[in-house]
Design an enzyme around this catalytic site. Structure first.
Site, PDB file in Angstrom:
ATOM      1  N   ASP A  40       0.851  -1.190   0.000  1.00 48.63           N
ATOM      2  CA  ASP A  40       0.000   0.000   0.000  1.00 48.63           C
ATOM      3  C   ASP A  40       0.895   1.252   0.000  1.00 48.63           C
ATOM      4  OD1 ASP A  40      -1.820   1.991   0.430  1.00 48.63           O
ATOM      5  OD2 ASP A  40      -2.657   1.143   2.292  1.00 48.63           O
ATOM      6  N   GLU A  74      30.029   7.113   4.379  1.00 48.77           N
ATOM      7  CA  GLU A  74      30.050   5.701   4.775  1.00 48.77           C
ATOM      8  C   GLU A  74      29.865   4.834   3.535  1.00 48.77           C
ATOM      9  OE1 GLU A  74      26.635   4.260   7.079  1.00 48.77           O
ATOM     10  OE2 GLU A  74      25.889   6.316   7.086  1.00 48.77           O
ATOM     11  N   CYS A 122      26.203   7.699   9.845  1.00 54.62           N
ATOM     12  CA  CYS A 122      25.615   8.947   9.338  1.00 54.62           C
ATOM     13  C   CYS A 122      26.049  10.168  10.130  1.00 54.62           C
ATOM     14  CB  CYS A 122      24.090   8.838   9.354  1.00 54.62           C
ATOM     15  SG  CYS A 122      23.488   7.439   8.405  1.00 54.62           S
ATOM     16  N   THR A 174      13.525   3.282   1.707  1.00 56.09           N
ATOM     17  CA  THR A 174      14.217   4.387   2.383  1.00 56.09           C
ATOM     18  C   THR A 174      15.576   4.662   1.734  1.00 56.09           C
ATOM     19  OG1 THR A 174      15.245   2.958   4.072  1.00 56.09           O
ATOM     20  CG2 THR A 174      13.067   3.816   4.572  1.00 56.09           C
ATOM     21  N   SER A 225      16.942  -0.163  15.345  1.00 55.85           N
ATOM     22  CA  SER A 225      17.648   1.089  15.103  1.00 55.85           C
ATOM     23  C   SER A 225      16.823   2.298  15.555  1.00 55.85           C
ATOM     24  CB  SER A 225      17.986   1.202  13.615  1.00 55.85           C
ATOM     25  OG  SER A 225      18.854   2.273  13.414  1.00 55.85           O
ATOM     26  N   HIS A 237      18.693  13.754  12.218  1.00 50.29           N
ATOM     27  CA  HIS A 237      19.148  12.816  11.184  1.00 50.29           C
ATOM     28  C   HIS A 237      17.911  12.094  10.659  1.00 50.29           C
ATOM     29  CE1 HIS A 237      20.823   9.689   8.897  1.00 50.29           C
ATOM     30  NE2 HIS A 237      20.475   8.744   9.750  1.00 50.29           N
ATOM     31  N   LYS A 290       8.892  11.306  14.640  1.00 54.55           N
ATOM     32  CA  LYS A 290       8.881  10.427  15.821  1.00 54.55           C
ATOM     33  C   LYS A 290       9.852  10.960  16.880  1.00 54.55           C
ATOM     34  CE  LYS A 290       8.163   5.827  13.700  1.00 54.55           C
ATOM     35  NZ  LYS A 290       7.338   4.974  14.508  1.00 54.55           N
ATOM     36  N   ASN A 309      17.120   8.851   1.959  1.00 58.00           N
ATOM     37  CA  ASN A 309      18.242   8.935   2.898  1.00 58.00           C
ATOM     38  C   ASN A 309      19.523   9.270   2.152  1.00 58.00           C
ATOM     39  OD1 ASN A 309      19.840   8.681   5.160  1.00 58.00           O
ATOM     40  ND2 ASN A 309      19.406   6.513   5.526  1.00 58.00           N
ATOM     41  N   SER A 340      24.556   5.152  13.241  1.00 63.85           N
ATOM     42  CA  SER A 340      24.373   3.806  13.777  1.00 63.85           C
ATOM     43  C   SER A 340      25.690   3.225  14.274  1.00 63.85           C
ATOM     44  CB  SER A 340      23.801   2.892  12.693  1.00 63.85           C
ATOM     45  OG  SER A 340      22.476   3.259  12.428  1.00 63.85           O
TER      46      SER A 340
END
Ligand code: COA
Length: 408
Positions: free
Chosen positions: A29, A79, A111, A152, A201, A233, A242, A276, A309
């Site tokens: 979806d 990276e 990152c 992403t 993560s 980030h 979030k 990203n 990360s």
């Protein structure tokens, strides 16, 4: 004396894919991508692009009008580097014809290394205010086909001149840090795609945010309300929302949800349509905020959370300077993003599957739409970069040349 960002610019590949196309191909979806993850379009690099060409394209704009003799340091944060030994900064140094008396270095911590690059640059110019540092963050975010991370993906580069004559933003020297050994996202040397435990993560990201904020508060006595806007980030844009709601809740911020949304939303717009860009992602968010024409950001305080990360985090603040908008190429950036070519699913897979030969033999990449610099191929294990004559990048627009052809 003020220290901070004198110029800032961005490069995003000229190709990308609408996530509606991916949602159809994956039978998912579209609302999951658009609302659940917050992504609508992802940048896709062409076979003749890599972090060096993207970084050089961004840096070319950042050094416009700057006396290059004052640039004594180039720091390249990535990276998705192209060599285990030689710094990508040296390739850019050559492509931009920078002066010989310059130090060049590449930095890594997922990152987050771009932020460490900015802070190392600030320390350098605080010691030597007559020098400028060129900081480049450039990455290709690549996950497996059909993996959870696929929607992403993205790519892009941001370049900044950090100096004692900032025109865009003054950056504070205080930083809240956090480091902890965790395995939420990593890429062993033998893999082209990152390995990621996405849900874990998100949890570790939030944990790092809490610790960084706490350490920042201990250092500065700052309050949530000291900041007008926030940049996080962004592995995907919904992560920013979030994180912001999480921080606001923990700080017992008395703002309505609409006000909280206004603090974060302008920084998410570019990520939603580029995807990203790992080290560049936080600063793509900053440009997205700065380019928001409806906002007058003069003297506004911006809070930054940088996350890499593995993991390391940093929280710091900056103040937007009067007249900042005169030093941004906002209209050009908006036009560039608008004019990108939309790839079909098959074209995306073709670009995705393109790989340089692993044996170092002679190889020529097909000429696609790029910026002013492109990866021409490989000779005897060496990457060959070249400048693209003005307008050729746009004019060649070689939809027909999607596949890379080896030298016969
Ligand atoms: N309509 C609206 N929302 C929907 C939906 C639909 N039809 N279907 C699912 N969603 C929502 C889910 O409820 C969830 O929202 P929530 O986070 O508020 O719970 C969101 O979409 C994502 O769904 P989820 O099932 O968790 O997706 P996923 O298992 O495919 O994983 C990521 C999503 C982001 C974890 C994954 O894409 C990923 O790992 N990306 C890489 C992230 C990364 O690189 N991290 C490391 C660096 S920081």
């Amino acid at each position: 004396m003020k220290y901070g960002i004198e110029t800032i610019s961005m490069y995003v590949p000229r190709y990308g894919m609408d996530l509606r196309v991916l949602s159809e191909a994956r039978n998912v979806d579209y609302k999951k991508y658009q609302q659940g993850i917050g992504q609508e379009f992802m940048a896709v690099p062409s076979p003749d692009e890599d972090v060096v060409t993207m970084g050089a394209n961004a840096a070319q704009q950042a050094i416009e009008g700057i006396d290059t003799n004052s640039i004594r340091t180039v720091i390249f944060a990535t990276e998705s580097g192209v060599d285990q030994s030689k710094s990508a900064a040296i390739y850019v140094h050559k492509l931009l014809n920078l002066p010989e008396n310059c130090r060049t270095v590449e930095m890594k911590q997922a990152c987050c290394s771009s932020t460490s690059a900015v802070h190392f640059a600030l320390a350098t110019v605080a010691l030597k205010p007559d020098q400028k540092v060129l900081v480049i963050a450039s990455d290709i975010a690549r996950y497996g086909l059909e993996s959870a991370g696929e929607p992403t993906q993205g790519a892009g580069a941001v370049a900044m001149i950090i100096s004692a004559h900032p025109r865009i933003m003054e950056i504070d020297s205080d930083v809240g840090y956090f480091t902890k050994d965790v395995m939420d996202f990593w890429r062993p040397n033998y893999l082209d795609e990152a390995l990621v435990d996405g849900k874990y993560s998100i949890k570790v990201y939030m944990d790092a945010l809490d610790h960084c904020w706490k350490n920042y508060q201990e250092t500065t006595d700052a309050h949530f309300n000291d900041f007008h806007h926030f940049c996080y980030h962004l592995p995907f844009s919904r992560m920013g929302t979030k994180a912001h709601l999480h921080l606001a809740r923990h700080q017992k911020a008395s703002l309505a949800s609409k006000e909280l949304q206004q603090q974060i939303e302008p920084s998410l717009r570019y990520n939603r349509i580029t995807g990203n860009a790992y080290t560049a992602s936080l600063y793509v968010g900053l440009l997205s905020l700065l380019d928001s024409k409806e906002l007058n950001l003069t003297n506004k305080r911006v809070g930054f959370f940088s996350y890499g990360s593995g993991c390391m985090g940093a929280f710091f603040g900056g103040t937007v300077l009067p007249g900042y908008d005169r030093f941004l190429n906002t209209s050009e950036r908006v036009a560039w993003l608008r004019d990108r070519k939309h790839l079909s699913y098959d074209e995306y897979v073709k670009f995705y599957n393109h790989a340089l030969p692993q044996n170092g033999h002679s190889y020529r990449t097909s000429r696609n739409r790029t910026g002013s610099f492109r990866l021409a191929g490989v000779e005897n294990h060496q990457r060959i970069y070249e400048s693209v004559p003005a307008n050729v990048g746009a004019a060649s627009h070689s939809e027909k040349a999607l596949a890379a052809a080896p030298v016969s």
